[in-house]
Design a protein around this motif. Structure first.
Motif, PDB file in Angstrom:
ATOM      1  N   GLY A  12      -7.889  40.867  26.773  1.00 29.25           N
ATOM      2  CA  GLY A  12      -7.104  41.417  27.870  1.00 29.25           C
ATOM      3  C   GLY A  12      -5.629  41.325  27.569  1.00 29.25           C
ATOM      4  N   GLU A  22      -8.029  45.375  24.892  1.00 31.61           N
ATOM      5  CA  GLU A  22      -7.480  45.827  26.174  1.00 31.61           C
ATOM      6  C   GLU A  22      -8.345  46.953  26.726  1.00 31.61           C
ATOM      7  N   PHE A  23      -8.700  46.847  27.999  1.00 31.94           N
ATOM      8  CA  PHE A  23      -9.594  47.821  28.635  1.00 31.94           C
ATOM      9  C   PHE A  23      -8.855  49.067  29.134  1.00 31.94           C
ATOM     10  N   SER A  24      -7.724  48.872  29.777  1.00 32.89           N
ATOM     11  CA  SER A  24      -6.999  49.993  30.392  1.00 32.89           C
ATOM     12  C   SER A  24      -6.414  50.917  29.335  1.00 32.89           C
ATOM     13  N   HIS A  47      -3.378  49.874  26.946  1.00 36.96           N
ATOM     14  CA  HIS A  47      -3.688  49.961  25.519  1.00 36.96           C
ATOM     15  C   HIS A  47      -2.620  50.759  24.786  1.00 36.96           C
ATOM     16  N   GLN A  71      -9.608  49.141  22.062  1.00 38.93           N
ATOM     17  CA  GLN A  71      -9.774  49.405  23.484  1.00 38.93           C
ATOM     18  C   GLN A  71     -11.207  49.054  23.850  1.00 38.93           C
ATOM     19  N   GLY A  72     -11.383  48.107  24.742  1.00 39.67           N
ATOM     20  CA  GLY A  72     -12.721  47.675  25.105  1.00 39.67           C
ATOM     21  C   GLY A  72     -12.687  46.696  26.254  1.00 39.67           C
ATOM     22  N   ASP A  73     -13.870  46.307  26.700  1.00 39.24           N
ATOM     23  CA  ASP A  73     -14.050  45.395  27.828  1.00 39.24           C
ATOM     24  C   ASP A  73     -14.157  43.974  27.294  1.00 39.24           C
ATOM     25  N   ALA A 118     -16.676  42.910  24.157  1.00 45.65           N
ATOM     26  CA  ALA A 118     -15.936  43.442  23.013  1.00 45.65           C
ATOM     27  C   ALA A 118     -16.221  42.664  21.736  1.00 45.65           C
TER      28      ALA A 118
END
Length: 290
Positions: free
Chosen positions: A124, A147-149, A153, A169-171, A175
């Motif tokens: 995050g 980073e998810f957003s 990102h 980019q991931g959850d 991730a």
């Protein structure tokens, strides 16, 4: 508010300070100076020397002060946030890094002293403040960030690419499965605000992205709990996990880590304001299959 042509810089900054004070800005004089410095590009030390002379106010200063008086974050106006030794690009869609998070980075750096070529991941990452600082300050570090957003990102990519951080980019919940059991350190400053705890500061409530604030569930603990589970999955046995949180959450998070049976040396850490800002732990042994 009008700054007339020919008004001196000193008078303009004085007037801007009064305007920002009336608007409830927490640091009106500093913000007034930083807005002037942003336009002049001379550095804060030089600006303060100029305030003793008769230099004119920069063009456009009134407009920036008016924005700040509307409680638009200073960093959104200037496009820059300073964090440890970094100058980060920031703007709408990304969480503005806070000074208290610098102490979380220091915990990681202290832990890695003498560790050759450590592998670290920031779950995050937001603007990339934590991951970027570790990459900058830990020689030979293999630093990753998640980073998810998509908006955050994009900002993180600008900040982290020059520092050699591997950004995905991931959850944070699932991730980097291909890296399970390989990290020396997992660090996270996840969203942790409870659903009904609306921030009182307009800069936060109106301008920080909600997905960077609210941790999920009534107590805000869904994402912090998920970060801890991912840390247990990603770390080597004996690896180090540190997570930022609100001071009122310290006891709950320490208890959660202890009850899981997967962590040793659970420790609460204070920031420079004496608040319980982060909790660390050491992975007890090989994690079970996830």
């Amino acid at each position: 508010m009008t700054f007339y042509a020919g008004q001196s810089l000193a008078d303009a900054v004085r007037e801007a300070t009064a305007v920002l004070t009336a608007a409830g800005v927490p640091t009106p004089r500093v913000d007034a100076e930083l807005l002037a410095e942003h336009l002049l590009g001379v550095g804060l030390g030089r600006l303060r020397a100029m305030l003793l002379g008769s230099d004119p106010a920069p063009e456009g200063y009134a407009d920036l002060v008016a924005e700040r008086a509307e409680r638009v974050p200073l960093q959104h106006i200037t496009g820059v946030a300073y964090f440890r030794y970094l100058e980060l690009r920031v703007g709408p869609g990304v969480f503005i890094p806070r000074p208290e998070t610098e102490s979380v980075v220091q915990l990681v750096i202290d832990h890695l002293a003498g560790v050759p070529n450590p592998k670290v991941v920031d779950l995050g990452t937001g603007s990339g403040a934590i991951a970027g600082s570790i990459a900058h300050e830990v020689p030979g570090g293999d630093v990753h960030a998640v980073e998810f957003s998509p908006f955050a990102h994009a900002w993180a990519a600008k900040n982290l690419q020059p520092l050699g951080v591997a950004l995905v980019q991931g959850d944070l919940r699932d991730a980097l499965p291909e890296h399970n059991g390989t990290f020396d350190v997992v660090v996270s400053n996840p969203p942790y605000i409870p659903a009904e705890a609306i921030p009182t500061e307009p800069e936060v409530a109106l301008h920080d992205p909600p997905e960077a604030l609210y941790g999920g569930g009534a107590d805000g603990m869904e994402l912090p709990t998920a970060a801890a589970a991912s840390a247990a999955r990603l770390l080597k046995p004996g690896g180090y996990f540190v997570m930022e949180h609100a001071e009122v959450q310290a006891a709950w998070i320490a208890g959660m880590l202890r009850r899981s049976g997967r962590w040793n040396d659970v420790t609460t850490h204070f920031d420079l304001n004496g608040k319980e800002r982060a909790t660390s732990a050491v992975l007890a042994g090989a994690a079970p299959d996830e």
